[in-house]
Design an enzyme around this catalytic site. Structure first.
Site, PDB file in Angstrom:
ATOM      1  N   LYS A  19      -0.271  28.381 -43.633  1.00  0.00           N
ATOM      2  CA  LYS A  19      -1.592  28.335 -44.268  1.00  0.00           C
ATOM      3  C   LYS A  19      -2.154  26.924 -44.235  1.00  0.00           C
ATOM      4  O   LYS A  19      -3.329  26.721 -43.980  1.00  0.00           O
ATOM      5  CB  LYS A  19      -1.467  28.731 -45.747  1.00  0.00           C
ATOM      6  CG  LYS A  19      -1.537  30.178 -46.005  1.00  0.00           C
ATOM      7  CD  LYS A  19      -1.750  30.320 -47.491  1.00  0.00           C
ATOM      8  CE  LYS A  19      -1.451  31.677 -47.980  1.00  0.00           C
ATOM      9  NZ  LYS A  19      -1.521  31.728 -49.446  1.00  0.00           N
ATOM     10  N   ASP A  75      -5.550  33.057 -52.614  1.00  0.00           N
ATOM     11  CA  ASP A  75      -4.661  34.200 -52.785  1.00  0.00           C
ATOM     12  C   ASP A  75      -5.189  35.310 -51.899  1.00  0.00           C
ATOM     13  O   ASP A  75      -6.398  35.530 -51.827  1.00  0.00           O
ATOM     14  CB  ASP A  75      -4.593  34.638 -54.243  1.00  0.00           C
ATOM     15  CG  ASP A  75      -3.321  35.422 -54.509  1.00  0.00           C
ATOM     16  OD1 ASP A  75      -2.235  34.915 -54.190  1.00  0.00           O
ATOM     17  OD2 ASP A  75      -3.405  36.563 -55.006  1.00  0.00           O
TER      18      ASP A  75
END
Ligand code: IMP
Length: 200
Positions: A19, A75
């Site tokens: 990420k 998220d």
């Protein structure tokens, strides 16, 4: 923005190297991203809310409370129509606490074995905390759950997710292509647009 030294710094509240790489590439030339490792902040970031927004806020707040610095967290959930939106906010722990990406994929392939409706989407919520105030940015990508794994790139459910209008899985795409069309890509694009308007 030409002078690197003058660029705004933001801490990205994640320990996920994939990420960090994806998002750092997208925010290149807009802000300087600092990882938790770079600022020496260790520990398990809590993630106990029951919505993506709640988890993103909880993760960003955890960093803000410890550093007092502007930061953001994301998220993501994979929402599968034939599973009534599961695993959603529980995507990381779908196959149980401390499970691997592979365990999650195996469970998904098993649960989806006889399903003809394979529609699914990834949804990402980013929470940016600036001077203590949270702001949210959302992105999504629609697609299908494949019947087996394809490709080696990316992470998580990438080998079994094929985005609409493409004939390959996320794990078969170069990172630049995935970033351009992905849930996180769209959410980060909104974050970038906001940062470009508010930073100089
Ligand atoms: P997180 O809470 O944002 O880390 O995401 C929850 C879970 O969703 C991760 O553990 C991955 O399994 C999955 N996930 C998040 N982003 C992606 C992605 O870009 N591709 C595939 N799976 C992802």
């Amino acid at each position: 923005m030409s002078n690197f030294a003058d660029m705004k710094e933001l801490i990205f509240a994640t320990n996920n190297k994939h990420k960090l790489q994806e998002v750092s590439e997208m925010l290149n030339n807009t802000v300087v991203i600092k990882s938790l490792a770079e600022i020496g902040l260790n520990g398990d970031i809590p993630e106990t809310a029951d919505t993506l927004e709640g988890n993103a806020l909880q993760k960003a707040q955890w960093v803000y409370e410890r550093t007092g610095k502007d930061c953001f967290a994301d998220d993501t959930g994979l929402e599968v129509d034939a599973l009534d939106g599961r695993p959603g906010v529980y995507s990381a722990r779908y196959a149980g606490e401390h499970c691997s990406f592979d365990d999650n994929i195996n469970k998904m392939l098993a649960e989806m074995k006889d399903k003809t409706n394979r529609k699914a989407r990834f949804r990402t919520v980013i929470c940016l905390i600036e001077n203590g105030t949270p702001r949210y940015f959302e992105g999504r990508v629609d697609g299908q759950i494949l019947t087996e794994r394809y490709g080696k790139e990316g992470f998580g459910y990438d080998p079994i997710f094929m985005p609409d209008r493409f004939a390959v899985s996320f794990a078969e795409m170069p990172l630049e292509v995935k970033n351009h069309i992905s849930h996180r890509g769209h959410a980060v694009a909104k974050l970038v647009e906001y940062l470009k308007k508010t930073t100089n």
